[in-house]
Write a protein that holds these residues in place. Structure first.
Motif, PDB file in Angstrom:
ATOM      1  N   PRO A  16      25.242  42.123  36.550  1.00 54.33           N
ATOM      2  CA  PRO A  16      24.640  41.782  38.068  1.00 54.33           C
ATOM      3  C   PRO A  16      25.705  41.885  39.186  1.00 54.33           C
ATOM      4  N   PRO A  17      25.389  42.356  40.296  1.00 52.49           N
ATOM      5  CA  PRO A  17      26.491  42.443  41.482  1.00 52.49           C
ATOM      6  C   PRO A  17      26.822  40.899  41.649  1.00 52.49           C
ATOM      7  N   THR A  18      26.261  39.955  41.275  1.00 53.01           N
ATOM      8  CA  THR A  18      26.894  38.558  41.417  1.00 53.01           C
ATOM      9  C   THR A  18      27.661  38.075  40.537  1.00 53.01           C
ATOM     10  N   HIS A  19      27.872  38.926  39.372  1.00 52.34           N
ATOM     11  CA  HIS A  19      28.827  38.643  38.293  1.00 52.34           C
ATOM     12  C   HIS A  19      30.089  38.344  38.992  1.00 52.34           C
ATOM     13  N   PRO A  20      31.147  37.658  38.331  1.00 56.41           N
ATOM     14  CA  PRO A  20      32.139  37.544  38.859  1.00 56.41           C
ATOM     15  C   PRO A  20      33.098  38.818  39.043  1.00 56.41           C
ATOM     16  N   LEU A  21      32.815  39.629  38.093  1.00 54.17           N
ATOM     17  CA  LEU A  21      33.594  40.693  37.952  1.00 54.17           C
ATOM     18  C   LEU A  21      33.575  41.834  39.121  1.00 54.17           C
ATOM     19  N   GLN A  22      32.503  41.683  39.816  1.00 53.27           N
ATOM     20  CA  GLN A  22      32.294  42.682  41.078  1.00 53.27           C
ATOM     21  C   GLN A  22      32.880  41.699  42.179  1.00 53.27           C
ATOM     22  N   PRO A  23      32.701  40.723  42.716  1.00 52.36           N
ATOM     23  CA  PRO A  23      33.090  40.195  43.997  1.00 52.36           C
ATOM     24  C   PRO A  23      34.505  39.848  43.842  1.00 52.36           C
ATOM     25  N   GLN A  24      34.861  39.415  42.604  1.00 54.61           N
ATOM     26  CA  GLN A  24      36.401  38.906  42.501  1.00 54.61           C
ATOM     27  C   GLN A  24      37.276  40.044  41.870  1.00 54.61           C
ATOM     28  N   GLY A  25      36.641  41.044  41.515  1.00 54.07           N
ATOM     29  CA  GLY A  25      37.403  42.062  40.418  1.00 54.07           C
ATOM     30  C   GLY A  25      37.303  43.468  41.283  1.00 54.07           C
ATOM     31  N   MET A  26      36.194  44.014  41.190  1.00 55.43           N
ATOM     32  CA  MET A  26      35.871  45.345  41.406  1.00 55.43           C
ATOM     33  C   MET A  26      35.991  45.619  42.895  1.00 55.43           C
ATOM     34  N   GLU A  27      35.505  44.653  43.909  1.00 57.61           N
ATOM     35  CA  GLU A  27      35.632  44.945  45.051  1.00 57.61           C
ATOM     36  C   GLU A  27      36.882  44.683  45.898  1.00 57.61           C
ATOM     37  N   PRO A  28      37.747  43.805  45.571  1.00 55.67           N
ATOM     38  CA  PRO A  28      39.146  43.583  45.921  1.00 55.67           C
ATOM     39  C   PRO A  28      40.031  44.813  45.387  1.00 55.67           C
ATOM     40  N   TRP A  29      39.506  45.431  44.195  1.00 56.34           N
ATOM     41  CA  TRP A  29      40.469  46.649  43.582  1.00 56.34           C
ATOM     42  C   TRP A  29      39.979  47.821  44.594  1.00 56.34           C
ATOM     43  N   ALA A  30      38.736  47.849  44.689  1.00 55.80           N
ATOM     44  CA  ALA A  30      38.286  49.097  45.648  1.00 55.80           C
ATOM     45  C   ALA A  30      38.993  49.091  47.000  1.00 55.80           C
ATOM     46  N   GLU A  31      39.038  48.001  47.506  1.00 59.06           N
ATOM     47  CA  GLU A  31      39.506  47.820  48.958  1.00 59.06           C
ATOM     48  C   GLU A  31      40.918  47.929  48.956  1.00 59.06           C
ATOM     49  N   SER A  32      41.666  47.448  48.055  1.00 57.83           N
ATOM     50  CA  SER A  32      43.332  47.982  47.747  1.00 57.83           C
ATOM     51  C   SER A  32      43.398  49.065  47.740  1.00 57.83           C
ATOM     52  N   ILE A  33      42.549  49.792  47.066  1.00 58.43           N
ATOM     53  CA  ILE A  33      42.594  51.495  46.915  1.00 58.43           C
ATOM     54  C   ILE A  33      42.377  52.097  48.395  1.00 58.43           C
ATOM     55  N   LYS A  34      41.438  51.737  48.955  1.00 62.20           N
ATOM     56  CA  LYS A  34      41.037  52.128  50.407  1.00 62.20           C
ATOM     57  C   LYS A  34      42.311  52.001  51.290  1.00 62.20           C
ATOM     58  N   GLU A  35      42.945  50.877  51.169  1.00 64.62           N
ATOM     59  CA  GLU A  35      44.073  50.370  52.074  1.00 64.62           C
ATOM     60  C   GLU A  35      45.418  51.220  51.771  1.00 64.62           C
TER      61      GLU A  35
END
Length: 341
Positions: free
Chosen positions: A34-53
């Motif tokens: 689920p999108p609420t699973h810690p892996l998305q907000p605490q893992g995938m999203e920061p990773w994707a944002e870091s790649i964007k930056e």
């Protein structure tokens, strides 16, 4: 007429501005929790944002959770075939297909997912091109150690599995449960609740926090209170897609596919899983059984054939299993994540 011309001019400016801010590379990342699973907000999203930056906005990653683009067991092939650019996979959902990486799932091996993920990622990099040659393996990580959770008791010794139906977390543990006389119910974590509710499964392998993530905290009442196993996961990418990137964008991706990022990806999830044990205790109507030393000896004896089966499979895959397992244990010990230290 001037007003119309002005609107047209503004439209051109708006389109031009949008184009200026559009990413040069748009990647899809598919997963099945689920999108609420810690892996998305605490893992995938920061990773994707870091790649964007790091790419100055050139690389944009869109995340698709909850099996929106395909079933959990299909994610490796989805990345291989270019259905998605990046996929989060559980190699153990396809038992026997990836025998080398299954070492990380051996019972009573990893003690935690943080240092353990860094260790496993480092270790598997020497085998990834051999075992997963048709994708780009970005990173490998663990979840915090899981255990067995049953609808009814007792759940204390290996013989308590005999004649029961168990949802295994991966193929490695399925082999162990089968050897103890249990029938395996092969469904993914998102399907765990349905299997338990319908009586298809009597018990499940799961880390503690996931009991709440997948809504089975009120269904399973008996718990083996020991770090029995860990499951290994990977983020894999379509080879043609990553090979098509410019050198500077490829560098950004490579710099975000490292053992350090594997540990970062796992850390938030690890904390959430570990906290789940106390949440279960706080519910007040659950039985957690801490094995005695004599019972632990029975569990270790029950696990020994699983290790030997892994060695046989790894040898058939073309590696020295004793050397590989020794190397993995050394790396786990290096990062304070080997059980029994």
């Amino acid at each position: 007429m001037r007003f119309t011309t002005l609107l047209a001019s503004l439209g051109v400016v708006a389109v031009t501005a949008a184009a200026a801010h559009a990413a040069d590379v748009e990647l899809t990342l598919s997963h099945w929790v689920p999108p609420t699973h810690p892996l998305q907000p605490q893992g995938m999203e920061p990773w994707a944002e870091s790649i964007k930056e790091a790419s100055d906005g050139r690389i944009e990653i869109t995340i698709y959770p909850s099996q929106q683009l395909g079933a959990a067991p299909d994610h490796y092939d989805m990345a291989r075939d270019g259905i998605v650019d990046i996929a989060f996979i559980n190699p153990g959902y396809q038992a026997g297909r990836f025998p080398i990486i299954a070492a990380a799932e051996l019972p009573f091996l990893a003690s935690n997912a943080k240092g353990g993920s860094r260790a496993v990622d480092e270790w598997y990099r020497q085998y990834a091109a051999k075992e997963m040659s048709d994708v780009y393996v970005c990173m490998v990580h663990l979840h915090d150690p899981g255990t067995l959770h049953a609808k009814s008791g007792p759940l204390a010794v290996p013989s308590d599995l005999e004649g029961k139906s168990v949802r295994p977390p991966n193929g490695t543990m399925a082999q162990m449960f089968s050897s103890l006389g249990a029938a395996n119910v092969q469904v993914s974590a998102p399907e765990m609740r349905d299997a338990l509710d319908k009586g298809t499964a009597d018990m499940t392998g799961s880390p503690w926090g996931s009991l709440f993530t997948f809504g089975v905290q009120d269904t399973v009442k008996y718990h083996l209170d020991v770090p029995l196993y860990a499951t290994v996961f990977a983020f894999v990418m379509n080879k043609d897609r990553i090979d098509s990137l410019s050198p500077e964008d490829r560098k950004v991706m490579d710099e975000h596919c490292t053992p350090e990022w594997a540990e970062k990806m796992a850390s938030g999830w690890a904390d959430a899983e570990a906290a789940g044990r106390q949440k279960i205790i706080d519910l007040g109507d659950h039985v957690l059984h801490k094995p005695t030393p004599e019972e632990m000896e029975l569990w270790h004896e029950a696990a020994a054939p699983t290790v030997e089966r892994w060695k046989t499979g790894a040898q058939k895959a073309g590696i020295d299993p004793d050397a590989a397992l020794s190397d993995l244990k050394d790396r786990l010990e290096k990062y304070d994540s080997l059980q029994g230290q």
